[in-house]
Design a protein around this motif. Structure first.
Motif, PDB file in Angstrom:
ATOM      1  N   PRO A   7       0.846  -1.190   0.000  1.00 10.69           N
ATOM      2  CA  PRO A   7       0.000   0.000   0.000  1.00 10.69           C
ATOM      3  C   PRO A   7       0.888   1.249   0.000  1.00 10.69           C
ATOM      4  O   PRO A   7       1.958   1.249   0.614  1.00 10.69           O
ATOM      5  N   ALA A   8       0.436   2.289  -0.680  1.00 10.92           N
ATOM      6  CA  ALA A   8       1.236   3.515  -0.734  1.00 10.92           C
ATOM      7  C   ALA A   8       0.335   4.741  -0.693  1.00 10.92           C
ATOM      8  O   ALA A   8      -0.634   4.827  -1.454  1.00 10.92           O
ATOM      9  N   PHE A   9       0.681   5.671   0.175  1.00 15.27           N
ATOM     10  CA  PHE A   9      -0.031   6.952   0.221  1.00 15.27           C
ATOM     11  C   PHE A   9       0.994   8.056   0.458  1.00 15.27           C
ATOM     12  O   PHE A   9       1.687   8.054   1.480  1.00 15.27           O
ATOM     13  N   ASN A  10       1.100   8.952  -0.501  1.00 15.95           N
ATOM     14  CA  ASN A  10       2.033  10.081  -0.411  1.00 15.95           C
ATOM     15  C   ASN A  10       3.415   9.635   0.067  1.00 15.95           C
ATOM     16  O   ASN A  10       3.962  10.140   1.044  1.00 15.95           O
ATOM     17  N   ALA A  11       3.967   8.678  -0.653  1.00 15.20           N
ATOM     18  CA  ALA A  11       5.222   8.042  -0.257  1.00 15.20           C
ATOM     19  C   ALA A  11       6.376   8.371  -1.197  1.00 15.20           C
ATOM     20  O   ALA A  11       7.345   7.624  -1.273  1.00 15.20           O
ATOM     21  N   GLU A  12       6.279   9.487  -1.905  1.00 18.12           N
ATOM     22  CA  GLU A  12       7.286   9.784  -2.926  1.00 18.12           C
ATOM     23  C   GLU A  12       8.720   9.819  -2.381  1.00 18.12           C
ATOM     24  O   GLU A  12       9.659   9.529  -3.119  1.00 18.12           O
ATOM     25  N   LEU A  13       8.906  10.119  -1.116  1.00 18.29           N
ATOM     26  CA  LEU A  13      10.260  10.204  -0.562  1.00 18.29           C
ATOM     27  C   LEU A  13      10.911   8.841  -0.351  1.00 18.29           C
ATOM     28  O   LEU A  13      12.139   8.740  -0.283  1.00 18.29           O
ATOM     29  N   TYR A  14      10.107   7.792  -0.222  1.00 16.34           N
ATOM     30  CA  TYR A  14      10.630   6.480   0.162  1.00 16.34           C
ATOM     31  C   TYR A  14      10.339   5.353  -0.818  1.00 16.34           C
ATOM     32  O   TYR A  14      10.996   4.323  -0.783  1.00 16.34           O
ATOM     33  N   ILE A  15       9.349   5.526  -1.662  1.00 18.89           N
ATOM     34  CA  ILE A  15       8.834   4.380  -2.415  1.00 18.89           C
ATOM     35  C   ILE A  15       9.837   3.798  -3.410  1.00 18.89           C
ATOM     36  O   ILE A  15       9.842   2.592  -3.643  1.00 18.89           O
ATOM     37  N   GLU A  16      10.705   4.624  -3.977  1.00 16.98           N
ATOM     38  CA  GLU A  16      11.690   4.069  -4.916  1.00 16.98           C
ATOM     39  C   GLU A  16      12.597   3.052  -4.227  1.00 16.98           C
ATOM     40  O   GLU A  16      12.835   1.965  -4.762  1.00 16.98           O
ATOM     41  N   ASP A  17      13.092   3.391  -3.056  1.00 14.48           N
ATOM     42  CA  ASP A  17      13.951   2.456  -2.319  1.00 14.48           C
ATOM     43  C   ASP A  17      13.183   1.199  -1.931  1.00 14.48           C
ATOM     44  O   ASP A  17      13.715   0.089  -1.970  1.00 14.48           O
ATOM     45  N   SER A  18      11.927   1.367  -1.560  1.00 14.16           N
ATOM     46  CA  SER A  18      11.106   0.230  -1.170  1.00 14.16           C
ATOM     47  C   SER A  18      10.871  -0.711  -2.359  1.00 14.16           C
ATOM     48  O   SER A  18      11.029  -1.930  -2.236  1.00 14.16           O
ATOM     49  N   ILE A  19      10.495  -0.149  -3.495  1.00 15.65           N
ATOM     50  CA  ILE A  19      10.270  -0.959  -4.702  1.00 15.65           C
ATOM     51  C   ILE A  19      11.552  -1.670  -5.105  1.00 15.65           C
ATOM     52  O   ILE A  19      11.555  -2.875  -5.380  1.00 15.65           O
ATOM     53  N   ARG A  20      12.661  -0.936  -5.148  1.00 15.02           N
ATOM     54  CA  ARG A  20      13.937  -1.542  -5.550  1.00 15.02           C
ATOM     55  C   ARG A  20      14.331  -2.686  -4.624  1.00 15.02           C
ATOM     56  O   ARG A  20      14.867  -3.705  -5.076  1.00 15.02           O
ATOM     57  N   SER A  21      14.050  -2.546  -3.330  1.00 16.13           N
ATOM     58  CA  SER A  21      14.433  -3.608  -2.398  1.00 16.13           C
ATOM     59  C   SER A  21      13.665  -4.903  -2.659  1.00 16.13           C
ATOM     60  O   SER A  21      14.152  -5.987  -2.345  1.00 16.13           O
ATOM     61  N   ILE A  22      12.499  -4.804  -3.251  1.00 18.78           N
ATOM     62  CA  ILE A  22      11.756  -6.004  -3.643  1.00 18.78           C
ATOM     63  C   ILE A  22      12.232  -6.513  -5.001  1.00 18.78           C
ATOM     64  O   ILE A  22      12.484  -7.710  -5.182  1.00 18.78           O
ATOM     65  N   LEU A  23      12.381  -5.627  -5.954  1.00 15.69           N
ATOM     66  CA  LEU A  23      12.808  -6.047  -7.290  1.00 15.69           C
ATOM     67  C   LEU A  23      14.190  -6.681  -7.292  1.00 15.69           C
ATOM     68  O   LEU A  23      14.496  -7.505  -8.148  1.00 15.69           O
ATOM     69  N   GLU A  24      15.029  -6.327  -6.321  1.00 15.53           N
ATOM     70  CA  GLU A  24      16.393  -6.857  -6.251  1.00 15.53           C
ATOM     71  C   GLU A  24      16.512  -8.074  -5.337  1.00 15.53           C
ATOM     72  O   GLU A  24      17.624  -8.477  -4.979  1.00 15.53           O
ATOM     73  N   GLN A  25      15.400  -8.694  -4.993  1.00 13.93           N
ATOM     74  CA  GLN A  25      15.427  -9.895  -4.154  1.00 13.93           C
ATOM     75  C   GLN A  25      16.133 -11.049  -4.867  1.00 13.93           C
ATOM     76  O   GLN A  25      16.060 -11.176  -6.091  1.00 13.93           O
TER      77      GLN A  25
ATOM     78  N   ASP B  86       7.412   2.567   2.834  1.00  8.47           N
ATOM     79  CA  ASP B  86       8.642   3.113   3.410  1.00  8.47           C
ATOM     80  C   ASP B  86       9.517   2.021   4.020  1.00  8.47           C
ATOM     81  O   ASP B  86      10.449   2.301   4.774  1.00  8.47           O
ATOM     82  N   ASP B  87       9.260   0.759   3.678  1.00  7.89           N
ATOM     83  CA  ASP B  87      10.070  -0.371   4.133  1.00  7.89           C
ATOM     84  C   ASP B  87      11.171  -0.676   3.123  1.00  7.89           C
ATOM     85  O   ASP B  87      10.992  -0.482   1.919  1.00  7.89           O
ATOM     86  N   ILE B  88      12.262  -1.206   3.615  1.00 10.23           N
ATOM     87  CA  ILE B  88      13.315  -1.736   2.762  1.00 10.23           C
ATOM     88  C   ILE B  88      13.567  -3.166   3.211  1.00 10.23           C
ATOM     89  O   ILE B  88      13.828  -3.423   4.391  1.00 10.23           O
ATOM     90  N   SER B  89      13.454  -4.091   2.263  1.00  9.00           N
ATOM     91  CA  SER B  89      13.688  -5.502   2.578  1.00  9.00           C
ATOM     92  C   SER B  89      15.113  -5.888   2.236  1.00  9.00           C
ATOM     93  O   SER B  89      15.654  -5.485   1.198  1.00  9.00           O
TER      94      SER B  89
END
Length: 129
Positions: free
Chosen positions: A13-31, A96-99
């Motif tokens: 889920p994402a709401f007004n997360a422009e500051l963090y969402i890129e890092d969060s998405i990348r941390s999943i895509l790079e699993q 805003d999570d990083i895995s």
């Protein structure tokens, strides 16, 4: 019972997360584990969150995007994500999570080896960026 097209559906889920969402998405895509779909639910953001999400969607076919016209809140978004999920397992990832790189593999391997277990979690490490 639903047919599973992937091993894991990661629901973000994402709401007004422009500051963090890129890092969060990348941390999943790079699993290290790659048999997943990433379901991102934009909850009527008013910043550039949806624009960032859509840019990533163009680069990776595992990303599925849903955009709400009205804000549903975290619970409503997670329920919507579960509805759209095609995975055998669900994983939560807030915007805003990083895995860590082996998160999905470790959790998948554990659940496969322990069918009596219905839920696993992780730990939290606070950081500032």
């Amino acid at each position: 019972m639903k047919n599973h097209r992937v091993a894991i559906s990661v629901v973000m889920p994402a709401f007004n997360a422009e500051l963090y969402i890129e890092d969060s998405i990348r941390s999943i895509l790079e699993q290290s584990f790659t048999d997943f779909e990433l379901i991102i639910l934009d909850d009527a953001s008013t910043d550039k969150t949806l624009e960032i999400i859509n840019a990533y969607k163009k680069t990776d076919s595992r990303i599925r995007v849903f955009s709400n016209a009205n804000n549903l809140g975290i619970a409503g978004n997670r329920n919507l994500g579960v509805f759209h999920a095609n995975g055998k397992y669900l994983a939560w990832q807030d915007a805003d999570d990083i895995s860590l790189p082996h998160r999905l593999k470790d959790q998948f391997d554990f659940l496969e080896a322990h069918p009596e277990v219905g839920i696993v979690g992780g730990y939290l490490e606070l950081f500032s960026g």
